[in-house]
Write a protein that holds these residues in place. Structure first.
Motif, PDB file in Angstrom:
ATOM      1  N   VAL A 140       0.833  -1.193   0.000  1.00  0.00           N
ATOM      2  CA  VAL A 140       0.000   0.000   0.000  1.00  0.00           C
ATOM      3  C   VAL A 140       0.871   1.248   0.000  1.00  0.00           C
ATOM      4  O   VAL A 140       1.962   1.267   0.581  1.00  0.00           O
ATOM      5  CB  VAL A 140      -0.933  -0.004   1.236  1.00  0.00           C
ATOM      6  CG1 VAL A 140      -0.132  -0.033   2.522  1.00  0.00           C
ATOM      7  CG2 VAL A 140      -1.873   1.186   1.220  1.00  0.00           C
ATOM      8  N   ARG A 141       0.389   2.263  -0.689  1.00  0.00           N
ATOM      9  CA  ARG A 141       1.030   3.578  -0.656  1.00  0.00           C
ATOM     10  C   ARG A 141      -0.047   4.606  -0.305  1.00  0.00           C
ATOM     11  O   ARG A 141      -1.010   4.784  -1.047  1.00  0.00           O
ATOM     12  CB  ARG A 141       1.661   3.908  -2.001  1.00  0.00           C
ATOM     13  CG  ARG A 141       2.541   5.175  -1.954  1.00  0.00           C
ATOM     14  CD  ARG A 141       3.493   5.208  -3.119  1.00  0.00           C
ATOM     15  NE  ARG A 141       4.311   6.391  -3.128  1.00  0.00           N
ATOM     16  CZ  ARG A 141       5.207   6.684  -4.051  1.00  0.00           C
ATOM     17  NH1 ARG A 141       5.406   5.841  -5.066  1.00  0.00           N
ATOM     18  NH2 ARG A 141       5.914   7.794  -4.001  1.00  0.00           N
ATOM     19  N   GLU A 142       0.104   5.257   0.832  1.00  0.00           N
ATOM     20  CA  GLU A 142      -0.922   6.151   1.343  1.00  0.00           C
ATOM     21  C   GLU A 142      -0.983   7.453   0.555  1.00  0.00           C
ATOM     22  O   GLU A 142       0.045   7.993   0.135  1.00  0.00           O
ATOM     23  CB  GLU A 142      -0.677   6.440   2.823  1.00  0.00           C
ATOM     24  CG  GLU A 142      -0.816   5.192   3.709  1.00  0.00           C
ATOM     25  CD  GLU A 142      -0.658   5.503   5.183  1.00  0.00           C
ATOM     26  OE1 GLU A 142      -0.343   6.663   5.530  1.00  0.00           O
ATOM     27  OE2 GLU A 142      -0.865   4.585   6.004  1.00  0.00           O
ATOM     28  N   LEU A 143      -2.213   7.942   0.359  1.00  0.00           N
ATOM     29  CA  LEU A 143      -2.442   9.183  -0.375  1.00  0.00           C
ATOM     30  C   LEU A 143      -2.940  10.302   0.529  1.00  0.00           C
ATOM     31  O   LEU A 143      -2.414  11.413   0.499  1.00  0.00           O
ATOM     32  CB  LEU A 143      -3.458   8.951  -1.495  1.00  0.00           C
ATOM     33  CG  LEU A 143      -3.047   7.996  -2.610  1.00  0.00           C
ATOM     34  CD1 LEU A 143      -4.224   7.699  -3.522  1.00  0.00           C
ATOM     35  CD2 LEU A 143      -1.887   8.575  -3.414  1.00  0.00           C
ATOM     36  N   ALA A 144      -3.962  10.029   1.335  1.00  0.00           N
ATOM     37  CA  ALA A 144      -4.547  11.065   2.183  1.00  0.00           C
ATOM     38  C   ALA A 144      -5.426  10.421   3.245  1.00  0.00           C
ATOM     39  O   ALA A 144      -6.099   9.419   2.964  1.00  0.00           O
ATOM     40  CB  ALA A 144      -5.377  12.043   1.354  1.00  0.00           C
ATOM     41  N   PRO A 145      -5.452  10.987   4.467  1.00  0.00           N
ATOM     42  CA  PRO A 145      -6.396  10.492   5.483  1.00  0.00           C
ATOM     43  C   PRO A 145      -7.835  10.729   5.030  1.00  0.00           C
ATOM     44  O   PRO A 145      -8.122  11.673   4.293  1.00  0.00           O
ATOM     45  CB  PRO A 145      -6.060  11.337   6.720  1.00  0.00           C
ATOM     46  CG  PRO A 145      -4.695  11.886   6.465  1.00  0.00           C
ATOM     47  CD  PRO A 145      -4.590  12.057   4.983  1.00  0.00           C
ATOM     48  N   ILE A 146      -8.738   9.845   5.466  1.00  0.00           N
ATOM     49  CA  ILE A 146     -10.155  10.002   5.165  1.00  0.00           C
ATOM     50  C   ILE A 146     -10.876  10.465   6.425  1.00  0.00           C
ATOM     51  O   ILE A 146     -10.863   9.767   7.443  1.00  0.00           O
ATOM     52  CB  ILE A 146     -10.776   8.682   4.667  1.00  0.00           C
ATOM     53  CG1 ILE A 146     -10.061   8.185   3.416  1.00  0.00           C
ATOM     54  CG2 ILE A 146     -12.265   8.872   4.384  1.00  0.00           C
ATOM     55  CD1 ILE A 146     -10.532   6.819   2.953  1.00  0.00           C
ATOM     56  N   VAL A 151       1.403   4.807 -10.476  1.00  0.00           N
ATOM     57  CA  VAL A 151       1.454   5.057  -9.027  1.00  0.00           C
ATOM     58  C   VAL A 151       2.137   6.387  -8.742  1.00  0.00           C
ATOM     59  O   VAL A 151       1.636   7.211  -7.972  1.00  0.00           O
ATOM     60  CB  VAL A 151       2.183   3.895  -8.315  1.00  0.00           C
ATOM     61  CG1 VAL A 151       2.493   4.263  -6.864  1.00  0.00           C
ATOM     62  CG2 VAL A 151       1.339   2.626  -8.364  1.00  0.00           C
ATOM     63  N   ASP A 152       3.288   6.627  -9.370  1.00  0.00           N
ATOM     64  CA  ASP A 152       4.013   7.888  -9.145  1.00  0.00           C
ATOM     65  C   ASP A 152       3.196   9.085  -9.625  1.00  0.00           C
ATOM     66  O   ASP A 152       3.211  10.150  -8.990  1.00  0.00           O
ATOM     67  CB  ASP A 152       5.361   7.854  -9.869  1.00  0.00           C
ATOM     68  CG  ASP A 152       6.338   6.878  -9.240  1.00  0.00           C
ATOM     69  OD1 ASP A 152       6.106   6.473  -8.083  1.00  0.00           O
ATOM     70  OD2 ASP A 152       7.332   6.518  -9.902  1.00  0.00           O
ATOM     71  N   PHE A 153       2.470   8.927 -10.723  1.00  0.00           N
ATOM     72  CA  PHE A 153       1.652  10.014 -11.267  1.00  0.00           C
ATOM     73  C   PHE A 153       0.537  10.391 -10.293  1.00  0.00           C
ATOM     74  O   PHE A 153       0.314  11.581 -10.005  1.00  0.00           O
ATOM     75  CB  PHE A 153       1.061   9.581 -12.602  1.00  0.00           C
ATOM     76  CG  PHE A 153       0.102  10.555 -13.224  1.00  0.00           C
ATOM     77  CD1 PHE A 153       0.566  11.661 -13.935  1.00  0.00           C
ATOM     78  CD2 PHE A 153      -1.271  10.375 -13.108  1.00  0.00           C
ATOM     79  CE1 PHE A 153      -0.323  12.563 -14.510  1.00  0.00           C
ATOM     80  CE2 PHE A 153      -2.164  11.262 -13.683  1.00  0.00           C
ATOM     81  CZ  PHE A 153      -1.688  12.370 -14.383  1.00  0.00           C
ATOM     82  N   ILE A 154      -0.182   9.393  -9.763  1.00  0.00           N
ATOM     83  CA  ILE A 154      -1.287   9.670  -8.837  1.00  0.00           C
ATOM     84  C   ILE A 154      -0.762  10.279  -7.534  1.00  0.00           C
ATOM     85  O   ILE A 154      -1.336  11.242  -7.009  1.00  0.00           O
ATOM     86  CB  ILE A 154      -2.084   8.394  -8.555  1.00  0.00           C
ATOM     87  CG1 ILE A 154      -2.753   7.896  -9.838  1.00  0.00           C
ATOM     88  CG2 ILE A 154      -3.129   8.635  -7.471  1.00  0.00           C
ATOM     89  CD1 ILE A 154      -3.747   8.867 -10.444  1.00  0.00           C
ATOM     90  N   VAL A 155       0.331   9.741  -7.013  1.00  0.00           N
ATOM     91  CA  VAL A 155       0.916  10.299  -5.784  1.00  0.00           C
ATOM     92  C   VAL A 155       1.304  11.758  -5.992  1.00  0.00           C
ATOM     93  O   VAL A 155       1.046  12.619  -5.135  1.00  0.00           O
ATOM     94  CB  VAL A 155       2.143   9.473  -5.341  1.00  0.00           C
ATOM     95  CG1 VAL A 155       2.912  10.189  -4.238  1.00  0.00           C
ATOM     96  CG2 VAL A 155       1.697   8.090  -4.872  1.00  0.00           C
TER      97      VAL A 155
END
Length: 307
Positions: free
Chosen positions: A155-161, A288-292
């Protein structure tokens, strides 16, 4: 490549327990998978499966062969994916699982820019509000929150919900603006039915100061989709408890307002999920790198914070 296809049909059939499941994973027909396995057995001179109308079971030879080839198959497929480039660019079909409203509103608008950067990649995106079997269903990436981390998935975290309470200005005008969690019981509750737990989700609220309250209201309306809850709230049907990624655009437009704005719920993290391969295919790595990067430059973690 014909032998590699036969080996892949064998491995996926063994992993998934049937030719039909392997066929869905490989975008083939069950007959095609069965034919590949039969050819492999003929080439090897051994039986790999015991077959019946109801089950598919490995023979002793099949178990030994599976143990020997599984890791090598993954490495070969990754090497092929990375070598199969067009003009030096990552190439291939990119299968991604996304939530319906979240994917449509936040990820799909990025697709044009991504395709401009990587024209040889062919997106195959599936929009569905369910937890997918990333490896079993053959997805390269899944994006979502609250996904159970299965073996072989990282998993690679993006943002807290954060979840917040929202209602329409018209609804609050016809009722009143509550000042404490206890006053929520006097209002109409729009509640979410969780398809993961198969039950109505209570409102576990907290404040930055450390106050906590668990609210379990009698539902006025029960829905299983956060975007539907937002629309029900905008229709002045009551108060909803929804994730900030769904609520933000409606809060910014004024169609919804925060109720008890000091109170919110922590609900895990929005993340990218992908297979834990030593050599990640180039198409997966650049996505993955693009979305991050987009989450960082758009400051979505800050925008989605309820604090």
């Amino acid at each position: 490549m014909e032998t590699l296809s036969s080996i892949e049909s064998f491995v996926r059939s063994a992993e998934l327990g049937s030719f039909s499941a392997a066929a869905r994973r490989l975008s083939m027909t069950p007959g095609g998978v069965s034919k590949n396995v039969a050819k492999l057995e003929a080439d090897l001179g051994v039986r790999l499966f015991y077959r019946s109308t109801r089950s598919l079971k490995l023979t002793e030879a099949g178990e030994h062969f599976l143990a020997q080839v599984t890791g090598g198959l993954d490495a070969i497929q990754t090497a092929i994916a990375n070598a199969s480039r067009e003009g030096g660019q990552p190439a291939g079909t990119l299968k991604v699982a996304l939530g319906l409203a979240f994917g449509r509103d936040h990820i799909l608008p990025l697709l044009g820019e991504f395709l401009t950067l990587y024209p040889a990649i062919k997106p195959d995106w599936r929009f569905d509000n369910r937890q997918v079997d990333l490896i079993g269903e053959g997805f390269d990436v899944a994006i979502g929150g609250g996904i159970v981390l299965a073996p072989g998935v990282v998993v690679r975290e993006l943002a807290p919900i954060h979840l917040v309470l929202v209602a329409s200005p018209a609804y609050l005008k016809s009722k009143f603006m509550p000042q404490t969690p206890a006053e929520l019981y006097k209002l109409d509750a729009l509640v979410r039915y969780s398809q993961t737990s198969n039950q109505i989700t209570p409102w576990n609220l907290k404040t930055v100061a450390g106050n906590q309250a668990t609210i379990e209201l009698q539902p006025r309306v029960t829905l299983n989709d956060p975007e539907a809850l937002c629309h029900a709230a905008m229709a002045s049907l009551g108060i909803a408890h929804v994730p900030m990624p769904h609520a933000l655009q409606h809060l910014e437009s004024g169609k919804l307002v925060r109720v008890l704005p000091d109170w919110y719920t922590e609900h895990g993290v929005m993340s990218l999920y992908f297979s834990a391969k030593k050599l990640m295919p180039a198409k997966t790595r650049v996505f993955v790198d693009f979305i991050v990067d987009k989450f960082r430059t758009q400051q979505l973690a800050k925008k989605w914070s309820a604090i």
